[in-house]
Scaffold this motif. Sequence first.
Motif, mmCIF file in Angstrom:
data_model
loop_
_atom_site.group_PDB
_atom_site.id
_atom_site.type_symbol
_atom_site.label_atom_id
_atom_site.label_comp_id
_atom_site.label_asym_id
_atom_site.label_seq_id
_atom_site.Cartn_x
_atom_site.Cartn_y
_atom_site.Cartn_z
ATOM 1 N N LEU A 207 0.819 -1.202 0.000
ATOM 2 C CA LEU A 207 0.000 0.000 0.000
ATOM 3 C C LEU A 207 0.859 1.260 0.000
ATOM 4 O O LEU A 207 1.876 1.340 0.686
ATOM 5 C CB LEU A 207 -0.886 -0.018 1.252
ATOM 6 N N GLN A 208 0.467 2.246 -0.802
ATOM 7 C CA GLN A 208 1.150 3.531 -0.850
ATOM 8 C C GLN A 208 0.200 4.612 -0.333
ATOM 9 O O GLN A 208 -0.901 4.777 -0.849
ATOM 10 C CB GLN A 208 1.571 3.868 -2.289
ATOM 11 N N ILE A 209 0.617 5.316 0.724
ATOM 12 C CA ILE A 209 -0.193 6.380 1.305
ATOM 13 C C ILE A 209 0.613 7.677 1.269
ATOM 14 O O ILE A 209 1.739 7.725 1.739
ATOM 15 C CB ILE A 209 -0.611 6.059 2.745
ATOM 16 N N THR A 210 0.021 8.708 0.706
ATOM 17 C CA THR A 210 0.650 10.023 0.640
ATOM 18 C C THR A 210 -0.258 11.034 1.325
ATOM 19 O O THR A 210 -1.445 11.126 0.995
ATOM 20 C CB THR A 210 0.887 10.454 -0.815
ATOM 21 N N ALA A 211 0.290 11.770 2.288
ATOM 22 C CA ALA A 211 -0.470 12.807 2.988
ATOM 23 C C ALA A 211 0.211 14.144 2.759
ATOM 24 O O ALA A 211 1.432 14.256 2.828
ATOM 25 C CB ALA A 211 -0.556 12.498 4.481
ATOM 26 N N VAL A 212 -0.586 15.178 2.491
ATOM 27 C CA VAL A 212 -0.086 16.524 2.250
ATOM 28 C C VAL A 212 -0.615 17.428 3.349
ATOM 29 O O VAL A 212 -1.828 17.449 3.617
ATOM 30 C CB VAL A 212 -0.530 17.045 0.868
ATOM 31 N N THR A 213 0.281 18.154 4.005
ATOM 32 C CA THR A 213 -0.153 19.076 5.050
ATOM 33 C C THR A 213 -0.788 20.323 4.429
ATOM 34 O O THR A 213 -0.466 20.719 3.306
ATOM 35 C CB THR A 213 1.026 19.490 5.940
ATOM 36 N N ARG A 214 -1.665 20.948 5.176
ATOM 37 C CA ARG A 214 -2.367 22.125 4.686
ATOM 38 C C ARG A 214 -1.429 23.319 4.628
ATOM 39 O O ARG A 214 -0.484 23.436 5.409
ATOM 40 C CB ARG A 214 -3.550 22.449 5.607
ATOM 41 N N SER A 215 -1.705 24.190 3.701
ATOM 42 C CA SER A 215 -0.954 25.445 3.577
ATOM 43 C C SER A 215 -1.913 26.615 3.748
ATOM 44 O O SER A 215 -3.133 26.480 3.596
ATOM 45 C CB SER A 215 -0.251 25.521 2.217
ATOM 46 N N GLY A 216 -1.364 27.771 4.074
ATOM 47 C CA GLY A 216 -2.180 28.958 4.232
ATOM 48 C C GLY A 216 -2.635 29.515 2.887
ATOM 49 O O GLY A 216 -1.927 29.406 1.882
ATOM 50 N N SER A 217 -3.818 30.101 2.877
ATOM 51 C CA SER A 217 -4.359 30.697 1.655
ATOM 52 C C SER A 217 -4.162 32.215 1.695
ATOM 53 O O SER A 217 -3.478 32.747 2.576
ATOM 54 C CB SER A 217 -5.836 30.352 1.519
ATOM 55 N N ASN A 218 -4.769 32.913 0.774
ATOM 56 C CA ASN A 218 -4.632 34.371 0.713
ATOM 57 C C ASN A 218 -5.634 35.078 1.631
ATOM 58 O O ASN A 218 -5.714 36.305 1.621
ATOM 59 C CB ASN A 218 -4.820 34.861 -0.733
ATOM 60 N N GLN A 219 -6.398 34.282 2.407
ATOM 61 C CA GLN A 219 -7.302 34.828 3.412
ATOM 62 C C GLN A 219 -7.020 34.114 4.743
ATOM 63 O O GLN A 219 -6.586 32.965 4.755
ATOM 64 C CB GLN A 219 -8.765 34.608 3.003
ATOM 65 N N PHE A 220 -7.263 34.804 5.829
ATOM 66 C CA PHE A 220 -7.073 34.181 7.131
ATOM 67 C C PHE A 220 -8.224 33.220 7.421
ATOM 68 O O PHE A 220 -9.398 33.559 7.278
ATOM 69 C CB PHE A 220 -7.000 35.251 8.225
ATOM 70 N N ARG A 221 -7.856 32.012 7.828
ATOM 71 C CA ARG A 221 -8.834 30.997 8.179
ATOM 72 C C ARG A 221 -8.354 30.297 9.450
ATOM 73 O O ARG A 221 -7.154 30.153 9.690
ATOM 74 C CB ARG A 221 -8.981 29.958 7.061
ATOM 75 N N GLY A 222 -9.293 29.848 10.249
ATOM 76 C CA GLY A 222 -8.916 29.160 11.475
ATOM 77 C C GLY A 222 -9.995 28.207 11.927
ATOM 78 O O GLY A 222 -11.091 28.151 11.352
ATOM 79 N N SER A 223 -9.692 27.414 12.966
ATOM 80 C CA SER A 223 -10.663 26.456 13.491
ATOM 81 C C SER A 223 -10.344 26.184 14.956
ATOM 82 O O SER A 223 -9.222 26.425 15.430
ATOM 83 C CB SER A 223 -10.621 25.142 12.698
ATOM 84 N N LEU A 224 -11.328 25.670 15.665
ATOM 85 C CA LEU A 224 -11.189 25.304 17.067
ATOM 86 C C LEU A 224 -12.037 24.062 17.295
ATOM 87 O O LEU A 224 -13.172 23.981 16.820
ATOM 88 C CB LEU A 224 -11.665 26.444 17.981
ATOM 89 N N TYR A 225 -11.503 23.064 18.012
ATOM 90 C CA TYR A 225 -12.253 21.832 18.224
ATOM 91 C C TYR A 225 -11.914 21.238 19.590
ATOM 92 O O TYR A 225 -10.886 21.555 20.196
ATOM 93 C CB TYR A 225 -11.956 20.811 17.119
ATOM 94 N N ASP A 226 -12.798 20.362 20.057
ATOM 95 C CA ASP A 226 -12.623 19.713 21.357
ATOM 96 C C ASP A 226 -13.349 18.374 21.339
ATOM 97 O O ASP A 226 -14.537 18.301 21.003
ATOM 98 C CB ASP A 226 -13.180 20.606 22.475
ATOM 99 N N VAL A 227 -12.627 17.300 21.678
ATOM 100 C CA VAL A 227 -13.205 15.967 21.773
ATOM 101 C C VAL A 227 -12.851 15.424 23.156
ATOM 102 O O VAL A 227 -11.683 15.458 23.556
ATOM 103 C CB VAL A 227 -12.655 15.020 20.681
ATOM 104 N N GLU A 228 -13.839 14.912 23.888
ATOM 105 C CA GLU A 228 -13.603 14.466 25.251
ATOM 106 C C GLU A 228 -14.166 13.065 25.475
ATOM 107 O O GLU A 228 -15.166 12.679 24.876
ATOM 108 C CB GLU A 228 -14.247 15.440 26.255
#
Length: 600
Positions: A36-57
């Motif tokens: 099996l071949q798995i390739t993962a690409v990390t996210r890069s920033g865009s030309n606009q500010f974007r963000g997120s917040l999460y919580d799992v308990e």
Amino acid sequence: DTGNNGQMLQLNTESIGEVKILTQGYQAEFGRSSGLQITAVTRSGSNQFRGSLYDVERDSKWNANRWVNTKNGDPKPITKEKDWGYSIGGPVGKPGGENKLFFFYSHEYRPRNNPINNGNPIRLRVPTALERAGDFSQSLDNNGAPIPQLLDPVTRQPFPGNRIPADRLYSTGLAILNRYPLPNIQQAAATNYNYQVAPGKVENLIQQPVVRVDYQLSPQLRVNFKYAGQRGRKIVTPGQIEGFTDVMTPYPYITNYAANVNYMINSSTFVEGTWGFIRNELTGGNEGGVLVNESANRLRDLPGFPLLYPNAGKVSNDKYYVLEVMNDVGAPWWDKQNSMINLPPIFGWGNRIMGNAGTCAVPGPPCQRYPGWLNINRTNDVSISLTKVTGRHTIKAGFYNNHSFKAQNTGAGGIPNLTFQGYVNFGNDTNNGLDTGFGFANAATGVFTQYLQASDFIEGHMVYDNTEFYVQDNWKMNDRLTVDYGIRFTRQQPQHDRFQQMSNFFPEQWSASRAPLLYVAGCSNRATTCSGNTRNAMDPRTGQILTAPGAANTQAAIGTPIPNTGNLLNGIQRAGEGIASTGYTWPTLVIGPRFGMAYD
């Protein structure tokens, strides 16, 4: 991935922008592994500010108690876990403007507050105060039943009332029994423990930051850099007996760097280069870390213990990774001046105490062992590719190299408990002519069934280079038919020890004339058949019966090599001595053709 010890860098999901999975039929540019071949690409920033917040308990308050715990009257294990984090990305400059520099950052926190032993009460069978004095009149076995009649190792007569006289007691064996805490509950019928405590708790905080920076220098040239890591606390994890088998993981870190360069030579030619590095340092197996309690010091607790190789714990190679770790951690059993590991032997107690013949198994007393693996893993990966589009052809060629380094203490070739510490099995065994019939009683009288010890502390420094290159063509023959073909060349160097401490067995080099002779079974009374104390080890050449001073018989020697006969290394060759320095040879170059087609 960080090596073959099962711990990987599991990136937080907010940092992953794309995942591609190839199960089969992939092109020549995909290599290294045939599965099996798995390739993962990390996210890069865009030309606009974007963000997120999460919580799992997760919280045990929301769960019912286990059925088994309810029936046994045990409390519900307490578990509190959280995974929470955030991400933010955007341009370095005015949003929506003509920016060239972009960033992305995500950070996940994983606080943990969990009990050891899966939250179950810790229950052990430790020597009682009477047993430490040689009195086994009230001793119970692993099923909570009275132990059988004990036998005198010398006379083979019963000890009256299962009480061992003072002149039969072995002071070193009693010192071993006295290393463990006294029982805190009475062992009852049909139970196998007399020591019970609530499981200790471990509070930890694992952090996982990921940062990526992209720089568009020109329409033709783009570079990016990524850092990803995992950071934990240097915490002490309580053992089954707190203050006796507590351990620490000294370096709970994983570090990953990567850089990528994309350059467009012209409208039809594209070059890409990637470099990646990852490192971790693991401490696990056996007790799950580095022992940090003073009770693990053999010199203090068991002075003069009769080891076959007293200096087996000496680290003789100044390039070993263990020196770096021990000098930094300063474990109580580490003698820095003499570069010596002073851990006690591993003890086995037999199935009348532990329920099986294994070592360090519950409910027997726990052992104090050197980590099953204390290692560092590093890999460096470099890949370069050139893509050319011409007409209906997309031609791609590239190069890849994976360099791996792994330093780790070696095992014992599959033989359980064969370590530099030494293994002493006090377990009851009817084949042992000196057996008293109970493990703690054997220790109290100095009787053992098996002794194992490696003569040296060995650490392998394993390296290899996996070098590959390829060329392929994706040819759109017409609007319906596409043909994909290529070839990949691989030079896979065997993973080998750079100190050339490894060896291999070669059947064709083994010679029957050089094989050691083994003792066979013989009758000391010269009868045709025999059993009990009359069945002993015999030299097949002379018919002479092997005798041992003070021993009832020598059955244990049957099937073992006769000293000074044959060559114990018959057919075995050390790396670099008559064989390749890598231990075995491998093809210089392996060719892997690829062909595929798609028709609409």
